[in-house]
Design a protein around this motif. Structure first.
Motif, PDB file in Angstrom:
ATOM      1  N   TRP A 117       0.827  -1.209   0.000  1.00 11.20           N
ATOM      2  CA  TRP A 117       0.000   0.000   0.000  1.00 11.20           C
ATOM      3  C   TRP A 117       0.860   1.258   0.000  1.00 11.20           C
ATOM      4  CZ3 TRP A 117      -4.608   1.309  -1.313  1.00 11.20           C
ATOM      5  CH2 TRP A 117      -5.119   2.539  -0.922  1.00 11.20           C
ATOM      6  N   GLY A 118       1.973   1.235   0.769  1.00 11.95           N
ATOM      7  CA  GLY A 118       2.880   2.385   0.777  1.00 11.95           C
ATOM      8  C   GLY A 118       3.499   2.628  -0.586  1.00 11.95           C
ATOM      9  N   TRP A 119       3.918   1.532  -1.250  1.00 12.15           N
ATOM     10  CA  TRP A 119       4.496   1.677  -2.588  1.00 12.15           C
ATOM     11  C   TRP A 119       3.470   2.239  -3.564  1.00 12.15           C
ATOM     12  CZ3 TRP A 119       3.261  -0.796  -7.231  1.00 12.15           C
ATOM     13  CH2 TRP A 119       4.176  -0.592  -8.285  1.00 12.15           C
ATOM     14  N   LEU A 120       2.235   1.751  -3.519  1.00 12.78           N
ATOM     15  CA  LEU A 120       1.184   2.263  -4.408  1.00 12.78           C
ATOM     16  C   LEU A 120       0.900   3.734  -4.144  1.00 12.78           C
ATOM     17  CD1 LEU A 120      -1.375  -0.707  -4.447  1.00 12.78           C
ATOM     18  CD2 LEU A 120       0.042   0.078  -6.340  1.00 12.78           C
ATOM     19  N   SER A 121       0.863   4.108  -2.873  1.00 11.82           N
ATOM     20  CA  SER A 121       0.571   5.511  -2.528  1.00 11.82           C
ATOM     21  C   SER A 121       1.651   6.432  -3.053  1.00 11.82           C
ATOM     22  CB  SER A 121       0.439   5.645  -1.009  1.00 11.82           C
ATOM     23  OG  SER A 121      -0.623   4.858  -0.531  1.00 11.82           O
ATOM     24  N   ARG A 122       2.929   6.048  -2.861  1.00 12.38           N
ATOM     25  CA  ARG A 122       4.023   6.892  -3.346  1.00 12.38           C
ATOM     26  C   ARG A 122       3.990   6.993  -4.870  1.00 12.38           C
ATOM     27  NH1 ARG A 122       9.745   5.605  -0.918  1.00 12.38           N
ATOM     28  NH2 ARG A 122      10.116   7.510  -2.150  1.00 12.38           N
ATOM     29  N   TRP A 123       3.693   5.883  -5.543  1.00 10.82           N
ATOM     30  CA  TRP A 123       3.629   5.891  -7.006  1.00 10.82           C
ATOM     31  C   TRP A 123       2.516   6.802  -7.511  1.00 10.82           C
ATOM     32  CZ3 TRP A 123      -0.195   3.628 -10.237  1.00 10.82           C
ATOM     33  CH2 TRP A 123       0.129   3.619 -11.603  1.00 10.82           C
ATOM     34  N   ARG A 124       1.343   6.747  -6.858  1.00  9.92           N
ATOM     35  CA  ARG A 124       0.211   7.577  -7.288  1.00  9.92           C
ATOM     36  C   ARG A 124       0.492   9.052  -7.048  1.00  9.92           C
ATOM     37  NH1 ARG A 124      -5.396   5.341  -5.162  1.00  9.92           N
ATOM     38  NH2 ARG A 124      -6.073   7.033  -6.542  1.00  9.92           N
ATOM     39  N   VAL A 125       1.158   9.366  -5.906  1.00  3.30           N
ATOM     40  CA  VAL A 125       1.494  10.771  -5.634  1.00  3.30           C
ATOM     41  C   VAL A 125       2.489  11.287  -6.665  1.00  3.30           C
ATOM     42  CG1 VAL A 125       2.668  12.289  -3.997  1.00  3.30           C
ATOM     43  CG2 VAL A 125       0.976  10.646  -3.189  1.00  3.30           C
ATOM     44  N   ALA A 126       3.456  10.430  -7.024  1.00  2.00           N
ATOM     45  CA  ALA A 126       4.444  10.835  -8.030  1.00  2.00           C
ATOM     46  C   ALA A 126       3.767  11.122  -9.381  1.00  2.00           C
ATOM     47  CB  ALA A 126       5.507   9.769  -8.175  1.00  2.00           C
ATOM     48  N   VAL A 127       2.831  10.272  -9.782  1.00  2.00           N
ATOM     49  CA  VAL A 127       2.101  10.467 -11.045  1.00  2.00           C
ATOM     50  C   VAL A 127       1.286  11.750 -10.991  1.00  2.00           C
ATOM     51  CG1 VAL A 127       0.272   9.540 -12.529  1.00  2.00           C
ATOM     52  CG2 VAL A 127       2.037   8.014 -11.603  1.00  2.00           C
ATOM     53  N   TRP A 128       0.646  11.986  -9.818  1.00  2.00           N
ATOM     54  CA  TRP A 128      -0.185  13.211  -9.682  1.00  2.00           C
ATOM     55  C   TRP A 128       0.671  14.461  -9.800  1.00  2.00           C
ATOM     56  CZ3 TRP A 128      -0.045  16.752  -5.524  1.00  2.00           C
ATOM     57  CH2 TRP A 128      -1.041  17.727  -5.549  1.00  2.00           C
ATOM     58  N   ARG A 129       1.877  14.428  -9.183  1.00  5.01           N
ATOM     59  CA  ARG A 129       2.746  15.596  -9.274  1.00  5.01           C
ATOM     60  C   ARG A 129       3.219  15.810 -10.710  1.00  5.01           C
ATOM     61  NH1 ARG A 129       6.575  14.854  -3.884  1.00  5.01           N
ATOM     62  NH2 ARG A 129       5.030  15.615  -2.369  1.00  5.01           N
ATOM     63  N   THR A 130       3.510  14.709 -11.402  1.00  2.00           N
ATOM     64  CA  THR A 130       3.969  14.821 -12.785  1.00  2.00           C
ATOM     65  C   THR A 130       2.889  15.428 -13.666  1.00  2.00           C
ATOM     66  OG1 THR A 130       5.397  12.895 -12.512  1.00  2.00           O
ATOM     67  CG2 THR A 130       4.853  13.528 -14.778  1.00  2.00           C
ATOM     68  N   ASN A 131       1.638  14.979 -13.484  1.00  2.00           N
ATOM     69  CA  ASN A 131       0.529  15.511 -14.281  1.00  2.00           C
ATOM     70  C   ASN A 131       0.247  16.954 -13.950  1.00  2.00           C
ATOM     71  OD1 ASN A 131       0.270  13.097 -15.553  1.00  2.00           O
ATOM     72  ND2 ASN A 131      -1.332  12.331 -14.192  1.00  2.00           N
TER      73      ASN A 131
END
Length: 421
Positions: free
Chosen positions: A407-421
């Motif tokens: 869950w931590g890995w998924l959360s960090r990945w989603r936050v990274a994608v959101w910042r990129t977008n």
């Protein structure tokens, strides 16, 4: 991104499923004890004249009983040896002496031929008297021999008409033989007197009483009792305790029955090796009318009379059985030549007979003895209260840890994608 999210979710689901498989392993099939002697059931059917009454689902009591019997015969387990005995089926006259001998084995106790048994039941016609006491004595003889479970199922629509042979006393005599025979009773459209008599018969042998007013109820209950006979049971061993410790019989792990008179005490001896634990439980049944306020006492003492432990219980008339128990762990010994300790068990009760009640035979008691290996340390005592729950606790901890990482890995990945977008 959507594809990655689905893959991650699938990985979590697979991980959870694998962990659940670890946490809840498939249970091992428990082997039921099987003996050389098959369980036996004797169905005792009242075929007296009163069975003509048409008050069960619009048909006669006899017709309802026949229908129930046919359904029971179809459902009887293959391993059960079944017989059918009648009472009041053959003598239509008014001579009580002759009528009270009217009981016959319609189908012998043994491997069941369903067609033959149904044919025999179909020939029955309500006829004569209600000799319940004599029928129970004969039914017990039909089941004599063998160590398998034995059960009589009595179906009647009226009280016994063959006094002074009291069927309740007959049931007590059967129980006193210690042959492990249980009598269950079913009353068709019962009245108060019949209910009391059939209840007394059942209670004397540890059986059950059921009132029946519908055909379906009769079929279901008889089926249940026949099926129960096929369940593995422990047959109690009849023994006779002594009046003092020095003369007491030595008993091992097992189930024992005895009779204890009012104001009497019983003694038994058990050998306990170093490192073993003695576990004993006692039940005393009031199989007749007794005065309220009573109790039972079970004491474990040394051969020199020193009390080790005691268990006691009291009753006030609300129940017919009072039970208690004791535990005695004997410590390990460094002496290789250490011998077993003889522990004496004393059984006493404070029941008193009501006015006019017979005092013999004594009240039935049941003694369970277990001599097992004692706990060697705290790790053996149910694993600090968790027992086999350690498996589940460890699996849950592992599941939480792995799920947290994913869950931590998924959360960090989603936050990274959101910042990129």
């Amino acid at each position: 991104m959507i594809t990655r999210t689905r893959l991650a979710a699938g990985a979590c689901a697979l991980l959870a499923a694998l962990t659940a498989g670890l946490a809840f392993p498939a249970g091992a099939a428990a082997g039921e004890p099987t003996g050389e002697d098959a369980p036996k059931v004797n169905l005792v059917l009242d075929v007296s004249g009163s069975m003509r009454a048409r008050d069960i689902d619009g048909q006669s009591r006899m017709a309802a009983a026949k229908q129930a019997f046919n359904e029971v015969l179809d459902a009887t387990p293959e391993e059960v040896e079944l017989g059918i005995r009648t009472l009041g089926a053959n003598y239509p006259g008014d001579n009580q002496k002759t009528g009270c001998k009217d009981t016959a084995q319609l189908y012998p106790v043994g491997p069941l031929d369903r067609t033959e048994a149904k044919t025999a039941v179909a020939t029955l016609t309500p006829t004569g008297w209600t000799p319940i006491g004599p029928a129970l004595l004969k039914a017990a003889d039909d089941l004599d021999g063998g160590a398998g479970s034995k059960r009589i199922v009595l179906i009647s629509d009226g009280e016994d008409t063959c006094a002074p042979l009291d069927p309740c006393e007959v049931a007590r005599e059967i129980a006193a033989k210690g042959i492990g025979l249980t009598i269950d009773t079913l009353g068709l459209v019962p009245n108060t007197k019949m209910r009391q008599q059939l209840s007394c018969i059942a209670e004397a042998t540890g059986g059950t009483y059921t009132s029946v007013e519908h055909t379906e109820e009769l079929s279901d209950k008889v089926n249940q009792l026949v099926d129960r006979a096929a369940d593995p049971v422990v047959t109690p061993v009849a023994t006779e305790g002594a009046e003092r410790c020095a003369d007491a019989p030595t008993v091992e792990s097992g189930l024992y029955t005895d009779r204890e008179e009012f104001g009497q005490q019983r003694w038994y001896r058990v050998d306990v090796e170093p490192g073993q634990e003695l576990r004993a439980s006692l039940s005393v049944a009031a199989d007749r009318a007794v005065n309220p306020s009573y109790g039972v006492l079970l004491r474990a003492v040394t051969v020199h009379g020193r009390e080790i432990v005691r268990g006691e219980a009291a009753g006030n008339g609300r129940t017919d059985v009072v039970s208690t128990g004791v535990r005695y762990p004997k410590a390990e010994s460094d002496d290789e030549d250490a011998t077993a300790e003889a522990v004496c068990l004393q059984v006493t009760h404070s029941f008193s007979a009501a006015s006019g009640v017979k005092t013999t035979p004594g009240l039935p008691l049941e003694l369970t003895i277990d001599v097992v290996d004692g706990p060697s340390g705290s790790s053996d005592v149910a694993s600090f209260g968790l027992g086999r729950g350690w498996w589940l606790l460890g699996a849950l901890i592992l599941t939480g840890f792995l799920a947290g990482i994913v869950w931590g890995w998924l959360s960090r990945w989603r936050v990274a994608v959101w910042r990129t977008n």
